[in-house]
Design an enzyme around this catalytic site. Structure first.
Site, PDB file in Angstrom:
ATOM      1  N   ASN A   1     127.888  60.914  46.805  1.00 37.26           N
ATOM      2  CA  ASN A   1     128.081  61.549  45.497  1.00 37.26           C
ATOM      3  C   ASN A   1     128.966  60.686  44.595  1.00 37.26           C
ATOM      4  O   ASN A   1     129.921  61.168  43.984  1.00 37.26           O
ATOM      5  CB  ASN A   1     128.711  62.929  45.684  1.00 37.26           C
ATOM      6  CG  ASN A   1     128.523  63.818  44.478  1.00 37.26           C
ATOM      7  OD1 ASN A   1     127.569  63.642  43.721  1.00 37.26           O
ATOM      8  ND2 ASN A   1     129.407  64.758  44.291  1.00 37.26           N
TER       9      ASN A   1
ATOM     10  N   ARG B   1     132.086  52.454  41.064  1.00 38.96           N
ATOM     11  CA  ARG B   1     133.295  53.097  41.573  1.00 38.96           C
ATOM     12  C   ARG B   1     133.421  52.933  43.080  1.00 38.96           C
ATOM     13  O   ARG B   1     134.528  52.836  43.618  1.00 38.96           O
ATOM     14  CB  ARG B   1     133.340  54.578  41.192  1.00 38.96           C
ATOM     15  CG  ARG B   1     134.765  55.140  41.291  1.00 38.96           C
ATOM     16  CD  ARG B   1     134.901  56.447  40.544  1.00 38.96           C
ATOM     17  NE  ARG B   1     134.382  57.542  41.333  1.00 38.96           N
ATOM     18  CZ  ARG B   1     135.149  58.332  42.099  1.00 38.96           C
ATOM     19  NH1 ARG B   1     136.445  58.129  42.191  1.00 38.96           N
ATOM     20  NH2 ARG B   1     134.619  59.313  42.762  1.00 38.96           N
TER      21      ARG B   1
ATOM     22  N   ARG C   1     136.843  62.487  49.843  1.00 42.23           N
ATOM     23  CA  ARG C   1     136.332  61.528  50.833  1.00 42.23           C
ATOM     24  C   ARG C   1     137.445  60.967  51.715  1.00 42.23           C
ATOM     25  O   ARG C   1     137.178  60.447  52.792  1.00 42.23           O
ATOM     26  CB  ARG C   1     135.601  60.399  50.146  1.00 42.23           C
ATOM     27  CG  ARG C   1     134.439  60.866  49.282  1.00 42.23           C
ATOM     28  CD  ARG C   1     133.854  59.724  48.482  1.00 42.23           C
ATOM     29  NE  ARG C   1     132.947  60.195  47.450  1.00 42.23           N
ATOM     30  CZ  ARG C   1     133.331  60.642  46.268  1.00 42.23           C
ATOM     31  NH1 ARG C   1     134.616  60.673  45.964  1.00 42.23           N
ATOM     32  NH2 ARG C   1     132.442  61.053  45.386  1.00 42.23           N
TER      33      ARG C   1
ATOM     34  N   LYS D   1     122.123  61.144  55.354  1.00 46.40           N
ATOM     35  CA  LYS D   1     121.944  59.969  54.492  1.00 46.40           C
ATOM     36  C   LYS D   1     122.958  58.868  54.811  1.00 46.40           C
ATOM     37  O   LYS D   1     122.607  57.697  54.925  1.00 46.40           O
ATOM     38  CB  LYS D   1     122.042  60.403  53.031  1.00 46.40           C
ATOM     39  CG  LYS D   1     121.659  59.332  52.042  1.00 46.40           C
ATOM     40  CD  LYS D   1     122.857  58.502  51.669  1.00 46.40           C
ATOM     41  CE  LYS D   1     122.440  57.330  50.806  1.00 46.40           C
ATOM     42  NZ  LYS D   1     123.611  56.512  50.458  1.00 46.40           N
TER      43      LYS D   1
ATOM     44  N   PRO E   1     117.151  56.055  54.636  1.00 48.96           N
ATOM     45  CA  PRO E   1     118.111  56.922  53.942  1.00 48.96           C
ATOM     46  C   PRO E   1     117.471  57.606  52.744  1.00 48.96           C
ATOM     47  O   PRO E   1     116.848  56.943  51.917  1.00 48.96           O
ATOM     48  CB  PRO E   1     119.204  55.934  53.476  1.00 48.96           C
ATOM     49  CG  PRO E   1     119.007  54.705  54.298  1.00 48.96           C
ATOM     50  CD  PRO E   1     117.553  54.641  54.607  1.00 48.96           C
TER      51      PRO E   1
ATOM     52  N   ASP F   1     118.334  59.232  49.532  1.00 50.28           N
ATOM     53  CA  ASP F   1     119.314  59.530  48.490  1.00 50.28           C
ATOM     54  C   ASP F   1     118.590  60.038  47.242  1.00 50.28           C
ATOM     55  O   ASP F   1     117.385  60.234  47.256  1.00 50.28           O
ATOM     56  CB  ASP F   1     120.144  58.284  48.166  1.00 50.28           C
ATOM     57  CG  ASP F   1     119.274  57.154  47.634  1.00 50.28           C
ATOM     58  OD1 ASP F   1     118.141  57.422  47.207  1.00 50.28           O
ATOM     59  OD2 ASP F   1     119.722  56.013  47.643  1.00 50.28           O
TER      60      ASP F   1
END
Length: 276
Positions: free
Chosen positions: A122, A127, A171, A213, A230, A232
């Site tokens: 997310n 970043r 996280r 994922k 994966p 996403d």
DNA sequence: TCCCAGGCTCTCT
DNA sequence: AGAGAGCATGGG
């Protein structure tokens, strides 16, 4: 073919190794392009790599270092041409493979891949890079003018509070749980490579913050499980757009992960063009 | 201000 | 098992 001269390693070019595509497809977060040269860090080593018309140059890389590190890192022993023939089984996959030709699935450090993709959830790629950079600068071993990726032990010892410098929100607790489990041996990353794909995925998902994922990304980019696919937001978009609900990634078996990377790159590429 | 970003956990059916 | 809210942070 590879040759060595002037303390550099030179790879004669073919269509199946593009450093732009390899580093621009979101699989690793520690290489940056600057004036045509990519500068990055893997396995505690810095690498400068650039591409000319007829060759790719790894600067200040000895034959020994090339053979023991970078050859595997760039997956150079694999025949991507043959793999592409397997992947090109429909029009969309063929277009994606054509656009993406030159991507190589990097064989990254296991812990780094796992940790990086925990951070990726997310989140957006700039970043993610920033957080990983901060992580290395704060906790990684200093190696001259750069920092290695921090070991799980170091992060576990630091504790979750100190991870707040990363500004990675919720996280941090996931990173900490992963660091703890890996450093205590509760999760044995070396052993994952020996497992069957489904077992390996379940095993990694015992870590808090590791879902299907993230586990697939770690398995694909860190453990060379090339069948890991994966799913996403980008890939879900591709599937909805071109394939529909009946899609089954096993059509690309056993190279679903490479096909996934092509489709991922393709969708971002197409969208980038649409924006202009 | 809302929406999105290489999602996951937790809760409620 | 499947759906949905909530989650930190930052950029557009």
């Amino acid at each position: 073919m590879v040759y060595f001269s002037n303390n550099n390693a030179y790879i004669e070019k073919d269509d199946f190794f593009s450093i732009d595509k390899t580093f621009d497809c979101g699989q690793c977060f520690r290489f940056e392009r600057s004036g045509g040269i990519y500068n990055g860090i893997a396995f505690g080593k810095r690498l400068e790599i650039l591409e000319e018309d007829d060759r790719i140059i790894l600067k200040n890389v000895s034959e020994e270092e090339f053979n023991t590190l970078w050859k595997d890192y760039f997956d150079l022993d694999r025949d991507y041409k043959a793999i592409n023939e397997i992947i090109c089984r429909d029009k969309v996959a063929s277009q994606a493979a054509e656009i993406s030709k030159g991507i190589r699935i990097l064989r990254q450090d296991k812990w780094e891949a796992l940790c990086s993709f925990i951070i990726s959830q997310n989140n957006n790629i700039p970043r993610i890079k920033k957080i990983i950079n901060t992580l290395c600068e704060n906790f990684g071993e200093k190696k001259g003018d750069f920092y290695a990726f921090p070991a799980a032990e170091v992060l576990a010892k630091a504790g979750v509070e100190k991870l707040s410098v990363l500004k990675c929100g919720y996280r941090a607790e996931y990173i900490y749980d992963a660091a703890l489990k890996v450093s205590t041996g509760e999760i044995d990353l070396a052993g994952v490579s020996e497992m069957e794909y489904n077992d390996a995925k379940k095993y990694l998902m015992a870590i808090k913050g590791v879902g299907p994922k993230v586990a697939d990304c770690a398995l694909l980019f860190g453990f060379s499980f090339l069948s890991a696919f994966p799913k996403d937001v980008w890939i879900k978009r591709v599937i909805d757009k071109y394939y529909g609900k009946t899609f089954d990634e096993s059509i690309f078996s056993p190279y679903g992960g490479i096909a996934q990377q092509y489709l991922f790159y393709y969708e971002r590429y197409v969208r980038g063009k649409d924006k202009k």
